[in-house]
Design a protein around this motif. Structure first.
Motif, PDB file in Angstrom:
ATOM      1  N   GLU A 126      14.818  16.395  44.499  1.00 30.70           N
ATOM      2  CA  GLU A 126      15.855  16.808  45.506  1.00 30.70           C
ATOM      3  C   GLU A 126      15.442  18.130  46.228  1.00 30.70           C
ATOM      4  O   GLU A 126      15.961  18.719  47.182  1.00 30.70           O
ATOM      5  N   SER A 127      14.664  18.925  45.293  1.00 35.22           N
ATOM      6  CA  SER A 127      14.490  20.387  45.882  1.00 35.22           C
ATOM      7  C   SER A 127      13.321  20.285  46.745  1.00 35.22           C
ATOM      8  O   SER A 127      13.238  21.226  47.501  1.00 35.22           O
ATOM      9  N   GLY A 128      12.730  19.005  47.204  1.00 28.33           N
ATOM     10  CA  GLY A 128      11.642  19.124  48.158  1.00 28.33           C
ATOM     11  C   GLY A 128      10.396  19.250  47.884  1.00 28.33           C
ATOM     12  O   GLY A 128       9.319  19.227  48.759  1.00 28.33           O
ATOM     13  N   GLY A 129      10.378  19.850  46.606  1.00 30.35           N
ATOM     14  CA  GLY A 129       8.903  20.239  46.131  1.00 30.35           C
ATOM     15  C   GLY A 129       7.887  19.253  45.738  1.00 30.35           C
ATOM     16  O   GLY A 129       6.767  19.479  45.419  1.00 30.35           O
ATOM     17  N   TYR A 130       8.414  18.028  45.770  1.00 29.93           N
ATOM     18  CA  TYR A 130       7.563  16.773  45.379  1.00 29.93           C
ATOM     19  C   TYR A 130       7.440  15.912  46.479  1.00 29.93           C
ATOM     20  O   TYR A 130       7.169  14.562  46.367  1.00 29.93           O
ATOM     21  N   GLY A 131       7.506  16.239  47.807  1.00 33.55           N
ATOM     22  CA  GLY A 131       7.560  15.447  48.910  1.00 33.55           C
ATOM     23  C   GLY A 131       8.754  14.976  49.377  1.00 33.55           C
ATOM     24  O   GLY A 131       9.844  15.122  48.869  1.00 33.55           O
ATOM     25  N   PRO A 132       8.863  14.092  50.597  1.00 36.52           N
ATOM     26  CA  PRO A 132      10.071  13.572  51.119  1.00 36.52           C
ATOM     27  C   PRO A 132      10.685  12.352  50.289  1.00 36.52           C
ATOM     28  O   PRO A 132      11.977  11.901  50.636  1.00 36.52           O
ATOM     29  N   THR A 133      10.127  11.776  49.360  1.00 36.94           N
ATOM     30  CA  THR A 133      10.667  10.652  48.790  1.00 36.94           C
ATOM     31  C   THR A 133      11.758  11.012  47.898  1.00 36.94           C
ATOM     32  O   THR A 133      11.738  12.000  47.132  1.00 36.94           O
ATOM     33  N   HIS A 134      12.885  10.358  47.672  1.00 36.06           N
ATOM     34  CA  HIS A 134      13.850  10.543  46.901  1.00 36.06           C
ATOM     35  C   HIS A 134      13.684   9.837  45.539  1.00 36.06           C
ATOM     36  O   HIS A 134      14.077   8.866  45.249  1.00 36.06           O
ATOM     37  N   ILE A 135      12.839  10.505  44.889  1.00 42.99           N
ATOM     38  CA  ILE A 135      12.537   9.637  43.583  1.00 42.99           C
ATOM     39  C   ILE A 135      13.600   9.685  42.455  1.00 42.99           C
ATOM     40  O   ILE A 135      14.663  10.775  42.201  1.00 42.99           O
ATOM     41  N   CYS A 136      13.688   8.773  41.868  1.00 40.45           N
ATOM     42  CA  CYS A 136      14.810   8.227  40.840  1.00 40.45           C
ATOM     43  C   CYS A 136      16.083   8.356  41.856  1.00 40.45           C
ATOM     44  O   CYS A 136      17.251   8.719  40.908  1.00 40.45           O
ATOM     45  N   ALA A 137      16.539   7.664  42.850  1.00 38.53           N
ATOM     46  CA  ALA A 137      17.535   7.750  43.298  1.00 38.53           C
ATOM     47  C   ALA A 137      18.618   6.754  42.962  1.00 38.53           C
ATOM     48  O   ALA A 137      19.881   7.016  42.914  1.00 38.53           O
ATOM     49  N   GLY A 138      18.151   5.967  42.162  1.00 35.92           N
ATOM     50  CA  GLY A 138      18.943   5.071  41.251  1.00 35.92           C
ATOM     51  C   GLY A 138      18.441   4.956  40.124  1.00 35.92           C
ATOM     52  O   GLY A 138      17.041   4.879  40.047  1.00 35.92           O
ATOM     53  N   ILE A 139      19.098   4.756  38.923  1.00 34.18           N
ATOM     54  CA  ILE A 139      18.460   4.805  37.492  1.00 34.18           C
ATOM     55  C   ILE A 139      19.041   3.636  36.843  1.00 34.18           C
ATOM     56  O   ILE A 139      20.150   3.256  36.883  1.00 34.18           O
ATOM     57  N   VAL A 140      18.168   2.703  36.019  1.00 34.68           N
ATOM     58  CA  VAL A 140      18.388   1.832  35.169  1.00 34.68           C
ATOM     59  C   VAL A 140      18.142   1.948  33.883  1.00 34.68           C
ATOM     60  O   VAL A 140      17.011   2.484  33.569  1.00 34.68           O
ATOM     61  N   GLY A 141      19.195   2.092  32.889  1.00 36.24           N
ATOM     62  CA  GLY A 141      18.902   2.554  31.557  1.00 36.24           C
ATOM     63  C   GLY A 141      18.999   1.442  30.704  1.00 36.24           C
ATOM     64  O   GLY A 141      18.967   0.318  31.183  1.00 36.24           O
ATOM     65  N   PHE A 142      18.965   1.863  29.268  1.00 38.27           N
ATOM     66  CA  PHE A 142      19.179   1.090  28.408  1.00 38.27           C
ATOM     67  C   PHE A 142      20.366   1.449  27.386  1.00 38.27           C
ATOM     68  O   PHE A 142      20.552   2.305  27.315  1.00 38.27           O
ATOM     69  N   ALA A 143      21.181   0.219  27.106  1.00 39.76           N
ATOM     70  CA  ALA A 143      22.195   0.185  26.132  1.00 39.76           C
ATOM     71  C   ALA A 143      22.202  -1.255  25.339  1.00 39.76           C
ATOM     72  O   ALA A 143      21.708  -2.172  25.892  1.00 39.76           O
ATOM     73  N   ASP A 144      22.194  -0.905  24.240  1.00 35.76           N
ATOM     74  CA  ASP A 144      22.186  -2.198  23.180  1.00 35.76           C
ATOM     75  C   ASP A 144      23.504  -3.143  23.335  1.00 35.76           C
ATOM     76  O   ASP A 144      24.668  -2.999  22.738  1.00 35.76           O
ATOM     77  N   LEU A 145      23.179  -4.088  24.206  1.00 37.93           N
ATOM     78  CA  LEU A 145      24.260  -5.199  24.720  1.00 37.93           C
ATOM     79  C   LEU A 145      24.850  -5.863  23.482  1.00 37.93           C
ATOM     80  O   LEU A 145      25.760  -6.697  23.398  1.00 37.93           O
ATOM     81  N   ARG A 146      23.911  -5.813  22.301  1.00 39.98           N
ATOM     82  CA  ARG A 146      24.422  -6.561  21.253  1.00 39.98           C
ATOM     83  C   ARG A 146      25.439  -5.780  20.221  1.00 39.98           C
ATOM     84  O   ARG A 146      25.881  -6.447  19.111  1.00 39.98           O
ATOM     85  N   LEU A 147      25.948  -4.663  20.926  1.00 42.55           N
ATOM     86  CA  LEU A 147      26.928  -4.017  20.149  1.00 42.55           C
ATOM     87  C   LEU A 147      28.191  -4.800  20.697  1.00 42.55           C
ATOM     88  O   LEU A 147      29.170  -4.450  20.005  1.00 42.55           O
ATOM     89  N   GLY A 148      28.330  -5.662  21.452  1.00 44.22           N
ATOM     90  CA  GLY A 148      29.303  -6.257  22.154  1.00 44.22           C
ATOM     91  C   GLY A 148      30.180  -5.344  22.962  1.00 44.22           C
ATOM     92  O   GLY A 148      29.775  -4.543  23.362  1.00 44.22           O
ATOM     93  N   ALA A 149      31.582  -5.646  22.767  1.00 41.14           N
ATOM     94  CA  ALA A 149      32.468  -4.786  23.433  1.00 41.14           C
ATOM     95  C   ALA A 149      32.356  -3.223  23.300  1.00 41.14           C
ATOM     96  O   ALA A 149      32.771  -2.253  24.056  1.00 41.14           O
ATOM     97  N   ALA A 150      31.935  -3.053  22.104  1.00 37.99           N
ATOM     98  CA  ALA A 150      31.620  -1.557  21.477  1.00 37.99           C
ATOM     99  C   ALA A 150      30.638  -0.804  22.319  1.00 37.99           C
ATOM    100  O   ALA A 150      30.718   0.352  22.199  1.00 37.99           O
ATOM    101  N   VAL A 151      29.935  -1.667  23.086  1.00 36.38           N
ATOM    102  CA  VAL A 151      28.745  -0.804  23.979  1.00 36.38           C
ATOM    103  C   VAL A 151      29.493   0.008  25.080  1.00 36.38           C
ATOM    104  O   VAL A 151      29.007   0.808  25.687  1.00 36.38           O
ATOM    105  N   ARG A 152      30.851  -0.118  25.477  1.00 35.58           N
ATOM    106  CA  ARG A 152      31.366   0.458  26.630  1.00 35.58           C
ATOM    107  C   ARG A 152      31.212   1.928  26.793  1.00 35.58           C
ATOM    108  O   ARG A 152      30.934   2.544  27.603  1.00 35.58           O
ATOM    109  N   PRO A 153      31.603   2.556  25.616  1.00 33.06           N
ATOM    110  CA  PRO A 153      31.529   4.034  25.615  1.00 33.06           C
ATOM    111  C   PRO A 153      30.008   4.480  25.889  1.00 33.06           C
ATOM    112  O   PRO A 153      29.632   5.646  26.321  1.00 33.06           O
ATOM    113  N   VAL A 154      29.012   3.782  25.436  1.00 28.44           N
ATOM    114  CA  VAL A 154      27.646   4.083  25.966  1.00 28.44           C
ATOM    115  C   VAL A 154      27.498   3.710  27.269  1.00 28.44           C
ATOM    116  O   VAL A 154      26.818   4.650  27.701  1.00 28.44           O
TER     117      VAL A 154
END
Length: 367
Positions: free
Chosen positions: A111-139
């Protein structure tokens, strides 16, 4: 190369997880350069990675360089989980939040504009271990806070095969993780927080995703890399048989209106096209001809409003340059209407990942 930075090396020299990826050879890729087709077409790259690993550095400046060399109109991108920059300390379940912090930092740099006009990482998809069950919510809540308004969903890789050479050894999900009740208890926490699920699995597992999508019709699911139609290992020499298996499962998946499909990842080794073994990289026309049966099936089954193109860089860079890749996609979409092209190239991604904060997209957003 940036000042004071170590030299970049190809991924093929690495051990462990990186051996899963094809080596990136800049000199080989340079043999096939193309002028961009329809350079004004707006694009959101719906799936890419960034990382800094021993022997392989690919950060915002590297991605921006590939975008600039390709010459296509890349408005924005979506960063997808890749085990980059996990926290070294703290609770184990919260360590993946470090990746969201990293991606948000890359976005701020962009967003500084120093890397061209593209909005890099405008959306982010991460990882949380869904095998934690409902306890994953704080993550999940920690990811949302760390994302600075950009966090959109979770990818918990489900890819499994009895042949370990098919798999990235960094992931050990088990054969039917998507059917596990505890995993599903964690999955149930996504929709209440407005989060989507990116699904990466192999084509023999697609019916597990059908079951999951039907069980959670209110959760948006984005299938990665057209569902991983295998053509190596036990599927070597059986491409058409495997393609028909894949197409049948995709037809069942298309009945789930909450599922979208990313068209890309077609240069990964497990799809067996072998572009990386050629003396010179294939042209966009050659690639489009070979990929057409798969891409056409996705678009016919799901419609342009549920399909979105992705680069899967830098993983796919082992077999194709960024500009050539998007030219291939444009050739594959050549017969579509202007509305359908916008859906495929940016509008579906903008809607699924809620990128309406980008001024250049607001007016054309599909509600």
């Amino acid at each position: 190369m940036g000042r004071g930075r170590p030299p970049r090396r190809a991924a093929g020299g690495l051990s462990g997880m990186a051996q899963h990826y094809l080596s990136v050879r800049e000199d080989w890729l340079a043999q096939t350069r193309e002028e961009p087709l329809d350079p004004a077409q707006p694009i959101i790259d719906a799936h890419h990675h960034l990382w800094d690993r021993p022997g392989w550095r690919y950060l915002a400046d590297d991605f921006a360089r590939d975008i600039a060399q390709g010459g296509h109109n890349i408005l924005a991108s979506v960063y997808v989980q890749a085990r980059a920059m996990l926290r070294a300390r703290g609770a184990e379940e919260l360590r993946p939040v470090g990746e969201t912090e990293f991606a948000a930092g890359m976005a701020a740099m962009s967003e500084s504009g120093g890397y061209g006009p593209t909005h890099i990482c405008a959306g982010i998809v991460g990882f949380a271990d869904l095998r934690l069950g409902a306890a994953v919510r704080p993550v999940l809540e920690a990811h949302i806070r760390a994302g600075g308004g950009r966090f959109r969903g979770i990818r918990h890789i489900a890819a499994w095969d009895p042949d370990p050479t098919m798999l990235n050894p960094a992931y050990q999900p088990g054969q039917h993780m998507l059917l596990d009740p505890v995993f599903r208890a964690g999955f149930a926490e996504l929709a209440p927080l407005g989060l989507s699920f990116d699904a990466w699995l192999l084509h023999p597992q697609l019916d597990d995703l059908v079951d999951l999508a039907r069980a959670f019709p209110g959760t948006a699911i984005v299938l990665n890399h057209i569902g991983g139609p295998l053509a190596i290992g036990r599927y070597a020499g059986r491409r058409e048989e495997a393609r028909l298996e894949w197409a049948g499962a995709m037809q069942r998946l298309a009945t789930c209106p909450n599922v979208h499909v990313k068209i890309g990842g077609l240069s990964m080794r497990m799809l067996g096209f072998g572009f990386e073994a050629q003396e010179r990289p294939a042209s966009s026309a050659e690639r489009a001809q070979i990929w057409r049966p798969y891409v056409q099936t996705c678009i016919e089954l799901f419609g342009a409003q549920r399909c979105l193109f992705e680069s899967n860089f830098p993983v796919d860079k082992g077999a194709v340059g960024y500009g050539v890749l998007w030219n291939a996609f444009k050739r594959l979409a050549a017969g579509a209407s202007a509305q359908e092209k916008d859906d495929l190239f940016w509008r579906t991604a903008a809607r699924v990942y809620r990128l309406d904060g980008i001024p250049s997209l607001r007016e054309g957003m599909v509600q």
